[in-house]
Design an enzyme around this catalytic site. Structure first.
Site, mmCIF file in Angstrom:
data_model
loop_
_atom_site.group_PDB
_atom_site.id
_atom_site.type_symbol
_atom_site.label_atom_id
_atom_site.label_comp_id
_atom_site.label_asym_id
_atom_site.label_seq_id
_atom_site.Cartn_x
_atom_site.Cartn_y
_atom_site.Cartn_z
ATOM 1 N N LYS A 103 0.859 -1.185 0.000
ATOM 2 C CA LYS A 103 0.000 0.000 0.000
ATOM 3 C C LYS A 103 0.897 1.237 0.000
ATOM 4 C CE LYS A 103 -3.845 2.013 2.618
ATOM 5 N NZ LYS A 103 -4.669 1.861 3.829
ATOM 6 N N ASP A 242 -16.585 0.146 0.134
ATOM 7 C CA ASP A 242 -15.308 -0.308 -0.418
ATOM 8 C C ASP A 242 -14.298 -0.585 0.694
ATOM 9 O OD1 ASP A 242 -15.663 2.618 -0.316
ATOM 10 O OD2 ASP A 242 -13.529 2.682 -0.759
ATOM 11 N N ASP A 252 -8.631 -1.004 6.439
ATOM 12 C CA ASP A 252 -8.464 0.435 6.213
ATOM 13 C C ASP A 252 -8.507 1.247 7.495
ATOM 14 O OD1 ASP A 252 -7.807 0.405 3.622
ATOM 15 O OD2 ASP A 252 -9.398 1.749 2.953
HETATM 16 P P1 AMP Z 1 -9.458 4.930 1.179
HETATM 17 O O1 AMP Z 1 -10.030 6.205 1.743
HETATM 18 O O2 AMP Z 1 -8.040 4.681 1.609
HETATM 19 O O3 AMP Z 1 -10.338 3.776 1.411
HETATM 20 O O4 AMP Z 1 -9.362 5.167 -0.387
HETATM 21 C C1 AMP Z 1 -10.485 5.316 -1.218
HETATM 22 C C2 AMP Z 1 -10.062 5.184 -2.648
HETATM 23 O O5 AMP Z 1 -9.137 6.211 -3.009
HETATM 24 C C3 AMP Z 1 -9.377 3.869 -2.987
HETATM 25 O O6 AMP Z 1 -9.762 3.506 -4.273
HETATM 26 C C4 AMP Z 1 -7.910 4.243 -2.924
HETATM 27 O O7 AMP Z 1 -7.108 3.398 -3.702
HETATM 28 C C5 AMP Z 1 -7.911 5.654 -3.478
HETATM 29 N N1 AMP Z 1 -6.789 6.458 -2.967
HETATM 30 C C6 AMP Z 1 -6.602 6.902 -1.711
HETATM 31 N N2 AMP Z 1 -5.470 7.609 -1.618
HETATM 32 C C7 AMP Z 1 -4.897 7.617 -2.836
HETATM 33 C C8 AMP Z 1 -3.709 8.185 -3.394
HETATM 34 N N3 AMP Z 1 -2.867 8.889 -2.646
HETATM 35 N N4 AMP Z 1 -3.462 7.967 -4.685
HETATM 36 C C9 AMP Z 1 -4.320 7.262 -5.456
HETATM 37 N N5 AMP Z 1 -5.454 6.714 -5.003
HETATM 38 C C10 AMP Z 1 -5.745 6.878 -3.716
HETATM 39 MG MG MG Z 2 -10.197 1.817 1.168
#
Ligand code: AMP
Ligand code: MG
Length: 478
Positions: A103, A242, A252
């Site tokens: 990650k 998700d 997460d």
């Molecule tokens: P999360 O809030 O970590 O569950 O992320 C939600 C979505 O945003 C997921 O599809 C992650 O892969 C994407 N995401 C979060 N941070 C980043 C980042 N810095 N670059 C690209 N995608 C991101």
């Molecule tokens: Mg996530």
């Protein structure tokens, strides 16, 4: 290497085949050696270069997977591993299959506007809390390693970059099902269901209706999981679909935190402005997410009234599952084998009311009760400024305990942790790490590996924050 990459056997529309993006100067912060041994991964091969994605382990065949999801209730048709890469699956020493994922490993076709990277702070936060949850007996993804990248990431400020190696029974989410449903890809949905049943719920393979049986199994697994969260005072913070694994593991660790004072309306996440994911709302949101899974599975179920009624019944079953696990867990925290009568339920309600009125620390109250039964009332008196009513309550409780086997009293300390990853401690460790000092991080990780005992010299770690130490909001930090 014991890699066996089954998700990759699914059609190409499930993922994108790709390598992690190399980073400048990987350095190991932490390797979880016991976990490596459990997974059957040789420690000498888990170098910083490998754990940063610059080099691949033999047998690894990396992909970024696609999914969708409801974020804060709003539909987002296109998500996916935007900053993660699934290196592959290994068969561990327990014979089970585990995903190994990086990650913070760079951009993918699912990155949308993001940079694909992770700052050090959130990587260490996930490391600390996921491993603490494991030690607390909560189903969870785990952390195999944290490395710094030698690169900087730009967020509100410029921060050191890092990569976390995450281990999970799988990374298949409610949102993965929603993705194929929204594309009206019934074949994809069926293949995903078959994969997941074989992988996580093999006993359902002969069920009369596999999708309905699967929905019921996920409802129960999630109800059981969220009951454990509630019993520990854990607030996930972003229960989007998700971020909900169909295996029933917690995933997460973004803006998550543990309760200090007992107050069901508590929210810490800086992005949760309406309190959708407040502590007290978590069971209801769990059920909301099961409804989203049900909706996604409908193309495989059918729309006859009998089918719809059955699905409705399964969604409603979440409440019973949750109530059952939660009340049993609460009883056990109090040395009782169950909440057997109305009086028992009343007893527990009274305790919660007293805690709420006194703004008592959730974790320490239960721990103090465990000490009270061996004659030490001082802790309880410290927590409750006006201890009269809690001491009266404890008299009634102790009389109730007389009806239980004596060993219930002995179990209290192994059911009520003395240590949780308190936000002010976690933040202090992350601030030190940002400045190059990893000792507080290592200390915290080591202590949290056994949250039921605390060496005397570290007893400050059990304390709730002083007013000036209180963390009001936890930033998602993506
Ligand atoms: P999360 O809030 O970590 O569950 O992320 C939600 C979505 O945003 C997921 O599809 C992650 O892969 C994407 N995401 C979060 N941070 C980043 C980042 N810095 N670059 C690209 N995608 C991101
Ligand atoms: Mg996530």
């Amino acid at each position: 290497m014991n890699f066996d990459n089954s998700y990759r056997q699914l059609p190409e529309r499930f993922y994108t085949s790709m390598l992690p993006e190399a980073v400048m100067k990987p350095e190991l912060v932490k390797l979880n050696e016991p976990l490596a041994a459990f997974l059957g991964l040789p420690v000498d091969q888990l170098t910083a270069e490998v754990l940063a994605g610059n080099e691949l382990l033999e047998g690894s065949d990396p992909i970024a997977t696609v999914y969708a999801g409801h974020q804060f209730g709003n539909w987002n048709p296109q998500l996916g591993d935007g900053r993660a890469i699934l290196l592959g699956e290994v068969i561990a020493t327990d014979g089970e299959r585990y995903d190994i994922q990086l990650k913070g490993s760079g951009r993918t076709p699912y990155s949308r506007g993001g940079d694909g990277r992770s700052p050090l702070g959130p990587v260490l936060r996930e490391y600390i809390i996921s491993e603490a949850m494991f030690a607390l007996g909560v189903p969870t993804t785990r952390s195999l390693a944290a490395v710094t990248t030698g690169e900087q990431v730009r967020r509100q400020t410029v921060e050191p970059g890092a990569v976390l190696t995450r281990v999970a029974k799988s990374h298949i989410r409610v949102g993965t099902f929603e993705f194929f449903a929204s594309k009206r890809d019934t074949e994809g949905l069926q293949l995903l269901l078959d994969h997941v049943i074989e992988r996580h719920y093999p006993h359902l393979s002969d069920a009369e209706s596999r999708p309905i049986a699967f929905l019921g199994a996920v409802a129960e697994a999630q109800a059981k999981l969220i009951a454990k969260w509630q019993l520990l005072g854990f607030i996930h913070g972003v229960m989007n679909t998700d971020n909900m694994l169909v295996s029933g593991e917690t995933i997460d660790y973004g803006p998550c935190a543990f309760l200090n004072e007992y107050d069901p309306t508590t929210v810490y996440s800086s992005i949760d402005v309406y309190g959708r994911y407040a502590y007290g709302n978590q069971p209801g949101i769990g059920q909301w997410n099961i409804m989203a899974l049900a909706r996604a599975l409908m193309p495989l179920i059918g729309t006859e009234q009998a089918d719809v009624d059955e699905v409705q019944g399964v969604i409603e079953s979440f409440e019973e599952h949750f109530a059952g696990y939660y009340s049993l867990g609460l009883a056990q925290k109090l040395g009782m084998s169950g909440l057997r009568t109305d009086d028992d339920i009343e007893l527990v309600d009274q305790l919660q009311t007293l805690m709420e009125q006194a703004k008592a620390d959730y974790t320490l109250t239960f721990r103090a009760l465990a000490n009270l039964v061996v004659g030490d009332t001082t802790e309880l008196e410290d927590i409750f400024e006006l201890p009269q009513s809690i001491l009266e309550w404890a008299d009634t409780w102790q009389r109730r305990l007389d009806q239980e086997d004596a060993d219930q009293r002995d179990e209290l300390k192994s059911r009520n942790p003395v240590l949780i990853p308190r936000n002010h401690r976690v933040n202090a460790a992350l601030r030190a790490a940002d400045a190059g000092g990893f000792k507080p991080f290592h200390t915290l990780v080591d202590l949290l590996a056994d949250p039921y005992t605390l060496p005397d010299e570290h007893r400050d770690f059990a304390k709730p924050p002083e007013d000036f130490e209180k963390v009001q909001a936890t930033f998602c930090g993506t």
